[in-house]
Design a protein around this motif. Structure first.
Motif, mmCIF file in Angstrom:
data_model
loop_
_atom_site.group_PDB
_atom_site.id
_atom_site.type_symbol
_atom_site.label_atom_id
_atom_site.label_comp_id
_atom_site.label_asym_id
_atom_site.label_seq_id
_atom_site.Cartn_x
_atom_site.Cartn_y
_atom_site.Cartn_z
ATOM 1 N N MET A 16 -57.287 -26.048 34.405
ATOM 2 C CA MET A 16 -57.009 -26.581 33.641
ATOM 3 C C MET A 16 -55.905 -27.640 34.328
ATOM 4 S SD MET A 16 -59.219 -27.109 30.802
ATOM 5 C CE MET A 16 -58.546 -28.618 31.066
ATOM 6 N N VAL A 17 -55.548 -27.997 34.800
ATOM 7 C CA VAL A 17 -54.012 -28.055 35.752
ATOM 8 C C VAL A 17 -55.041 -29.031 36.679
ATOM 9 C CG1 VAL A 17 -52.916 -28.638 37.927
ATOM 10 C CG2 VAL A 17 -52.275 -27.494 35.378
ATOM 11 N N LYS A 18 -55.951 -28.298 37.281
ATOM 12 C CA LYS A 18 -56.604 -28.811 38.745
ATOM 13 C C LYS A 18 -57.477 -29.934 38.121
ATOM 14 C CE LYS A 18 -60.874 -26.948 41.949
ATOM 15 N NZ LYS A 18 -61.455 -25.467 42.235
ATOM 16 N N TYR A 19 -58.509 -29.736 36.866
ATOM 17 C CA TYR A 19 -59.018 -30.540 36.375
ATOM 18 C C TYR A 19 -58.464 -31.427 36.257
ATOM 19 C CZ TYR A 19 -63.153 -32.219 33.105
ATOM 20 O OH TYR A 19 -63.884 -32.874 32.552
ATOM 21 N N VAL A 20 -57.437 -31.650 35.556
ATOM 22 C CA VAL A 20 -56.666 -33.064 35.774
ATOM 23 C C VAL A 20 -56.558 -33.612 36.430
ATOM 24 C CG1 VAL A 20 -54.578 -34.336 34.206
ATOM 25 C CG2 VAL A 20 -56.178 -32.030 32.767
ATOM 26 N N ASN A 21 -55.797 -33.181 37.575
ATOM 27 C CA ASN A 21 -56.085 -33.877 38.967
ATOM 28 C C ASN A 21 -56.641 -33.975 39.665
ATOM 29 O OD1 ASN A 21 -53.550 -33.777 41.023
ATOM 30 N ND2 ASN A 21 -54.823 -32.740 42.257
ATOM 31 N N GLN A 22 -57.792 -33.329 39.335
ATOM 32 C CA GLN A 22 -58.675 -34.083 40.355
ATOM 33 C C GLN A 22 -59.949 -35.099 40.027
ATOM 34 O OE1 GLN A 22 -61.186 -31.017 42.275
ATOM 35 N NE2 GLN A 22 -62.538 -32.161 42.826
ATOM 36 N N VAL A 23 -59.620 -35.310 38.718
ATOM 37 C CA VAL A 23 -60.867 -35.874 37.606
ATOM 38 C C VAL A 23 -60.145 -37.107 37.233
ATOM 39 C CG1 VAL A 23 -62.063 -36.028 35.742
ATOM 40 C CG2 VAL A 23 -62.495 -33.885 36.956
ATOM 41 N N GLY A 67 -73.596 -24.035 33.695
ATOM 42 C CA GLY A 67 -72.002 -25.022 33.888
ATOM 43 C C GLY A 67 -73.493 -26.134 34.592
ATOM 44 N N LEU A 68 -72.237 -26.957 33.985
ATOM 45 C CA LEU A 68 -72.359 -28.871 34.469
ATOM 46 C C LEU A 68 -71.515 -29.007 35.474
ATOM 47 C CD1 LEU A 68 -74.797 -29.909 32.857
ATOM 48 C CD2 LEU A 68 -72.659 -31.194 31.443
ATOM 49 N N ILE A 69 -72.715 -29.932 36.699
ATOM 50 C CA ILE A 69 -71.337 -30.987 36.844
ATOM 51 C C ILE A 69 -72.440 -32.675 36.614
ATOM 52 C CG2 ILE A 69 -71.147 -29.653 38.843
ATOM 53 C CD1 ILE A 69 -73.258 -31.097 39.987
ATOM 54 N N LEU A 70 -71.476 -33.332 36.438
ATOM 55 C CA LEU A 70 -71.437 -34.411 36.588
ATOM 56 C C LEU A 70 -71.569 -35.397 37.583
ATOM 57 C CD1 LEU A 70 -69.707 -36.102 33.708
ATOM 58 C CD2 LEU A 70 -71.481 -35.040 33.477
ATOM 59 N N ALA A 71 -72.944 -36.110 37.809
ATOM 60 C CA ALA A 71 -73.583 -36.517 39.650
ATOM 61 C C ALA A 71 -74.083 -37.957 38.904
ATOM 62 C CB ALA A 71 -73.931 -35.796 40.071
ATOM 63 N N THR A 72 -73.423 -39.234 39.747
ATOM 64 C CA THR A 72 -73.784 -40.715 39.828
ATOM 65 C C THR A 72 -75.348 -40.889 40.521
ATOM 66 O OG1 THR A 72 -73.303 -43.059 40.874
ATOM 67 C CG2 THR A 72 -73.067 -40.972 42.146
ATOM 68 N N LEU A 73 -75.980 -41.535 39.268
ATOM 69 C CA LEU A 73 -77.394 -41.390 39.596
ATOM 70 C C LEU A 73 -77.421 -42.895 40.898
ATOM 71 C CD1 LEU A 73 -80.012 -40.320 37.556
ATOM 72 C CD2 LEU A 73 -79.150 -39.385 39.400
ATOM 73 N N ALA A 74 -76.546 -43.782 41.161
ATOM 74 C CA ALA A 74 -75.999 -44.644 41.486
ATOM 75 C C ALA A 74 -77.081 -45.730 41.534
ATOM 76 C CB ALA A 74 -76.221 -44.735 42.881
ATOM 77 N N LYS A 97 -70.086 -30.072 43.669
ATOM 78 C CA LYS A 97 -70.406 -28.290 43.327
ATOM 79 C C LYS A 97 -68.372 -28.016 43.518
ATOM 80 C CE LYS A 97 -74.554 -28.553 44.214
ATOM 81 N NZ LYS A 97 -75.695 -28.518 45.154
ATOM 82 N N ALA A 98 -67.464 -28.350 44.833
ATOM 83 C CA ALA A 98 -66.286 -28.288 45.333
ATOM 84 C C ALA A 98 -65.285 -27.743 44.239
ATOM 85 C CB ALA A 98 -66.214 -29.097 45.974
ATOM 86 N N PHE A 99 -65.332 -28.674 43.467
ATOM 87 C CA PHE A 99 -64.592 -28.324 41.745
ATOM 88 C C PHE A 99 -64.289 -27.143 41.858
ATOM 89 C CE2 PHE A 99 -63.468 -29.183 36.998
ATOM 90 C CZ PHE A 99 -61.864 -29.159 37.709
ATOM 91 N N TYR A 100 -65.422 -26.701 42.155
ATOM 92 C CA TYR A 100 -65.617 -24.947 40.799
ATOM 93 C C TYR A 100 -65.915 -24.000 41.429
ATOM 94 C CZ TYR A 100 -67.695 -27.615 36.749
ATOM 95 O OH TYR A 100 -68.209 -28.412 35.868
ATOM 96 N N GLN A 101 -65.700 -24.336 43.394
ATOM 97 C CA GLN A 101 -64.999 -23.509 44.062
ATOM 98 C C GLN A 101 -64.262 -21.908 43.288
ATOM 99 O OE1 GLN A 101 -66.717 -22.051 46.886
ATOM 100 N NE2 GLN A 101 -68.482 -24.252 45.727
ATOM 101 N N GLY A 102 -64.475 -21.393 43.425
ATOM 102 C CA GLY A 102 -63.084 -20.149 43.553
ATOM 103 C C GLY A 102 -63.197 -19.472 41.341
ATOM 104 N N MET A 103 -64.250 -20.551 41.031
ATOM 105 C CA MET A 103 -63.770 -20.540 39.237
ATOM 106 C C MET A 103 -64.895 -19.133 39.295
ATOM 107 S SD MET A 103 -62.990 -23.759 37.992
ATOM 108 C CE MET A 103 -62.441 -25.394 38.547
ATOM 109 N N SER A 104 -64.808 -18.382 38.107
ATOM 110 C CA SER A 104 -65.302 -17.551 37.571
ATOM 111 C C SER A 104 -66.467 -18.003 36.916
ATOM 112 C CB SER A 104 -64.448 -16.413 36.559
ATOM 113 O OG SER A 104 -64.239 -17.182 35.178
ATOM 114 N N PRO A 105 -67.269 -17.789 36.443
ATOM 115 C CA PRO A 105 -68.988 -18.523 35.316
ATOM 116 C C PRO A 105 -68.320 -18.333 33.926
ATOM 117 C CG PRO A 105 -69.694 -15.964 36.589
ATOM 118 C CD PRO A 105 -68.445 -15.930 37.145
#
Length: 455
Positions: free
Chosen positions: A201-208, A307-314, A335-343
């Motif tokens: 969650m710390v990673k989520y808050v920091n990156q997003v 899982g789910l990622i959000l992507a711009t459609l520009a 995709k890079a954000f989820y690296q190292g996480m469990s399902p």
């Protein structure tokens, strides 16, 4: 009786007449050589002789429509004739009539007093063909496990006979492990994953929220797709050569999924421009990612692992190649954000942008709350070689998916035998002229080819 994971239960708790939550598939088959007019009727009678495997015998345990729906029970009085149905298209039996039939069938709820699936054999299709439409509740299967189950019931050998339907038990099939040791190991893994959620969650808050390097939830613009929906559906389908998509990816250093999103972005941009409804801000797509390994689901245990990622459609960019570059950069960050996480950790974080789907069920919420995203777009890899069912060659494989409250359009693509097969499922009231999106997908693919492949 097997307990139901929370990821599966939510599909039951969130369902209503206005919001059917089953997934489906449409397959087109060419009749085998020498098949007569009675072939499909005979096939229907033969299929009724098969027994039904455990997954397809499951019905809800506990009172219908209550919070008792947390476990499955086996239906020992299953009526296969109810679940396997024979239908015929009206003349002239075009694909148009087939898609109209699928649209109607996909809008009706499954009977919760019975196992949550139906399969329809459809005869009378032009071109010496027949079709199979199947729907299964999302609580039983996700798209990846459903596709793998279908693939195991088909063959690459056109001469093979005696093949079983997807709901019949496989030779030597065993159920999932339910031993005490297995259950204890599952709980231990879950506890370990949950203990690691703090750093996640710390990673989520920091990156997003600090770095702004991922697409922010709830920053999507309001569009004509983000409205209350009804239970009635429209379905449209078409395929394109997969090699065309791969060529664009190879020329631009992007993935097939990036090009699929770019096709959808171009199509949605043109569709909304025609209706005078294109927002100034770019549309945001929710893109499911499968958390299954290559062998997961081999025993037909079903369930959901997504899982789910959000992507711009520009969609604010007019140039197709520029849109593709922006989309590819967005998906790489996701995709890079989820690296190292469990399902389990990925699933937990994916629930954040999905939360509005639950909130949207509250009266008036869709009209007030901003959407977390504008449209769900999935790409599920399918069989690479042509497949046969007792000599009948499968010509097309089209996914039929789920619109949600506040998400009136779902776009899903599946690859099959060198073709990329799109299935578009929309709310009948909220998405007018759905068929036009197929034309715009074709135009978007051509525009990308012209920009990136033309010397």
């Amino acid at each position: 009786m097997p307990m139901m994971p929370v990821t599966d239960s939510v599909f039951l708790l969130g369902e209503s007449r206005e919001h059917p939550l089953h997934v489906g598939g449409l397959q087109l088959f060419e009749l085998p050589d020498g098949a007569g007019q009675e072939y499909v009727g005979g096939l229907h009678r033969e299929l009724l002789t098969h027994s039904v495997a455990g997954l397809f015998r499951r019905r809800l345990r506990g009172p219908i429509g209550s919070l008792g729906q947390w476990a499955w029970a086996d239906d020992d009085r299953l009526d296969l004739e109810y679940h396997l149905r024979l239908s015929a298209l009206p003349a002239p039996g075009r694909v148009r009539e087939l898609l109209e039939l699928v649209s109607r069938l996909h809008g009706s709820l499954l009977d919760r007093h019975r196992p949550l699936w139906e399969s329809h054999l459809v005869e009378g299709l032009q071109g010496n063909r027949f079709a199979v439409y199947t729907k299964v509740h999302h609580a039983l299967l996700d798209g990846v496990s459903a596709l793998r189950m279908l693939q195991r019931s088909l063959s690459t050998d056109p001469a093979e006979r005696g093949m079983r339907p997807p709901w019949a038990p496989r030779p030597g099939q065993t159920g999932s492990s339910t031993s005490p040791a297995h259950r204890l190991a599952t709980v231990a893994h879950a506890v370990r994953d949950l203990a690691g959620m703090g750093p996640v969650m710390v990673k989520y808050v920091n990156q997003v929220f600090r770095e702004q390097s991922a697409t922010l939830p709830f920053e999507a613009p309001k569009t004509m797709f983000n409205v209350p929906i009804t239970g009635a559906r429209r379905f449209a389908a078409q395929g394109w050569p997969l090699e065309r998509v791969r060529a664009i990816g190879a020329a631009t250093g992007t993935t097939v999924n990036d090009v699929v999103l770019a096709m959808c972005a171009g199509a949605l941009r043109q569709y909304l421009l025609e209706l005078g409804a294109l927002p100034d801000k770019p549309l945001v797509a929710a893109v499911p990612i499968s958390l299954r390994g290559d062998r997961d689901g081999a025993g037909g245990t079903g369930g959901n692992a997504v899982g789910l990622i959000l992507a711009t459609l520009a969609t604010d960019l007019a140039e197709p190649a520029e849109r593709l570059r922006a989309i590819a950069a967005s998906t790489r960050r996701g995709k890079a954000f989820y690296q190292g996480m469990s399902p389990l950790q990925i699933t937990a974080l994916s629930a954040i942008p999905l939360a509005p789907l639950a909130v949207a069920l509250l009266p008036g919420a869709v009209r007030i709350a901003p959407p977390a995203f504008n449209v769900l777009i999935s790409n599920v890899p399918g069989p690479r070689a042509p497949l046969y069912w007792n000599g009948a060659r499968m010509q097309g494989l089209y996914p039929v998916s789920v619109p949600y409250e506040g998400q009136a359009l779902n776009i899903t693509a599946t690859s099959y035998a060198g073709s990329l097969e799109f299935g578009l499922t929309g709310c009948r009231r909220s998405v007018p002229h759905l068929q036009r999106l197929l034309t715009h997908l074709d135009t978007a693919l051509g525009a990308l080819e012209k920009q990136v492949l033309t010397p």
